[in-house]
Scaffold this motif. Structure first.
Motif, PDB file in Angstrom:
ATOM      1  N   GLU A  63       0.842  -1.196   0.000  1.00  0.00           N
ATOM      2  CA  GLU A  63       0.000   0.000   0.000  1.00  0.00           C
ATOM      3  C   GLU A  63       0.876   1.244   0.000  1.00  0.00           C
ATOM      4  O   GLU A  63       0.635   2.200  -0.743  1.00  0.00           O
ATOM      5  CB  GLU A  63      -0.896  -0.033   1.245  1.00  0.00           C
ATOM      6  N   LYS A  90      -5.924  -1.996  -5.482  1.00  0.00           N
ATOM      7  CA  LYS A  90      -6.919  -1.315  -4.644  1.00  0.00           C
ATOM      8  C   LYS A  90      -8.332  -1.824  -4.880  1.00  0.00           C
ATOM      9  O   LYS A  90      -9.154  -1.861  -3.974  1.00  0.00           O
ATOM     10  CB  LYS A  90      -6.852   0.197  -4.885  1.00  0.00           C
ATOM     11  N   THR A  91      -8.613  -2.220  -6.098  1.00  0.00           N
ATOM     12  CA  THR A  91      -9.950  -2.738  -6.406  1.00  0.00           C
ATOM     13  C   THR A  91     -10.209  -4.033  -5.638  1.00  0.00           C
ATOM     14  O   THR A  91     -11.277  -4.227  -5.053  1.00  0.00           O
ATOM     15  CB  THR A  91     -10.091  -3.017  -7.917  1.00  0.00           C
ATOM     16  N   ALA A 127     -10.660  -3.419  -1.863  1.00  0.00           N
ATOM     17  CA  ALA A 127     -11.957  -2.845  -1.499  1.00  0.00           C
ATOM     18  C   ALA A 127     -13.050  -3.903  -1.361  1.00  0.00           C
ATOM     19  O   ALA A 127     -14.091  -3.655  -0.745  1.00  0.00           O
ATOM     20  CB  ALA A 127     -12.369  -1.818  -2.547  1.00  0.00           C
TER      21      ALA A 127
END
Length: 381
Positions: A336, A343-344, A347
């Motif tokens: 990160e 990131k998808t 999430a």
């Protein structure tokens, strides 16, 4: 892997294990021109660099894995990715095996071409394997970025991916899905509550008992309340000895399954097209997080390939593939910060609150002893 569910993978290979003792001649496929031996390399640099490791691994041409089901934490994509990238075949044996099965394969097949090269073990089982002297010390390139509490100081094992114990539920077969351990004791769940394996052999089932302990005034120092909970679950008829797997979930044989959130979330995706409405909840009263651990068999028949597999798993590519399987990779925080995290995929992870804490080696050893002595009695009859 570790559970006696749908994951735990393929075993070993022999000739290269000749590289260890017994007076055998060094395997030229695993030895460089200047005499560096993959079986004793403690890093890629120690072997002459990643390119040298790749060259030696391609000469070996195979990796023996064990207890790695393709639908466990996206292992199918990891296996395919490695094979495509390096042209090296991965043979996975006993995909539904448990962590203890992996250790048994290492000890019983020592010196054989069928021995496992690499292991993916529940944390307590990795510690046990290291204590038995079965693992090779090896630092992947990203070793320093693995959190200090999630790796062996001697690099004999280190965490790879993890998650939280969750409750999966077939909403078409169960009127009101349970979301806490307290719920699981309700009379409407007769014969419906399953674990993913036997906790004395399976990492996920072990985690399920520990989560139940935390939900019932237990602690990392006291797993006994978890045993007491499952005895109560057995006595009131809610516990089923059928071990949950993708097959039992799809067939409706285990309508409620206590398992890692990444496995339950994966089932929700996998079976949606087959008419199964699988719900996932991380119980607020028993929030237990744990990681699995990677390790190399000290006597791996394909020592260069075993080390290259570790490098692949701990690359951004490998870590993000675990993440796409709803598992939280060990390097998630470092990636990160580096901007390499998907990131998808991140999430889509099941939502949890708070910062996870993990039992120490001593606490895991103690819990394992208590389980070994009391599990059969708790659920027998």
């Amino acid at each position: 892997m570790t559970l006696s569910l749908p994951r735990t993978a393929a075993l070993g290979a022999i000739a290269a294990l000749t590289l260890s003792a017994c007076g055998a001649a060094p395997d030229t496929a695993s030895t460089t021109a200047d005499g560096k031996n993959a079986a004793t390399a403690t890093s890629a640099a120690d072997f002459g660099g990643l390119d040298a490791l790749v060259k030696a691994a391609k000469k070996e041409g195979k990796l023996n894995a064990i207890a790695l089901p393709r639908d466990w934490a996206n292992y199918g994509a990891l296996i395919d990715g490695f094979e495509k990238k390096y042209g090296i075949k991965i043979a996975v044996e006993n995909p539904d095996g448990a962590s203890q099965d992996e250790i048994n394969a290492v000890t019983s097949r020592k010196g054989q071409d069928r021995a496992p090269d690499v292991l993916d073990l529940g944390s307590s089982f990795a510690i046990s394997a290291a204590q038995q002297g079965l693992l090779a010390p090896y630092k992947v390139a990203s070793f320093a970025d693995i959190p200090s509490g999630q790796k062996d100081a001697q690099a004999r094992w280190y965490n790879d991916y993890g998650g939280y114990i969750s409750i999966g539920c077939d909403a078409k077969r169960v009127k009101s899905c349970p979301t806490t351990f307290a719920d699981l004791l309700k009379p409407q769940y007769k014969g419906q509550v399953a674990l993913n394996g036997n906790p004395t052999k399976s990492g996920s089932a072990f985690g399920g008992v520990w989560a139940a302990a935390l939900a019932n005034s237990g602690s990392f120092d006291d797993i006994q309340p978890g045993l007491d909970f499952f005895k109560k679950l057995k006595d009131n008829g809610n516990y089923t000895p059928v071990e949950s797997t993708p097959a039992t979930v799809e067939k409706g044989e285990t309508p409620i399954s206590i398992d890692w959130d990444y496995l339950n979330a994966g089932y929700a995706d996998e079976f949606k097209s087959k008419g199964v409405d699988w719900k996932v909840a991380v119980p607020s009263d028993g929030q237990f997080s744990q990681f699995y651990s990677q390790a190399i068999n000290k006597d791996a028949p394909h020592p260069a390939t075993a080390r290259l597999w570790q490098e692949y798993l701990y690359s951004a590519e490998g870590q993000n593939l675990w993440l796409k399987g709803y598992a939280r990779p060990a390097l998630m925080t470092a990636m990160e910060k580096a901007g390499t995290l998907d990131k998808t995929a991140a999430a889509k992870l099941p939502k949890v609150s708070g910062t996870p804490s993990f039992p120490t080696e001593a606490q895991q050893d103690k819990a394992k002893t208590v389980l070994g002595q009391g599990w059969a009695k708790a659920v027998s009859g």
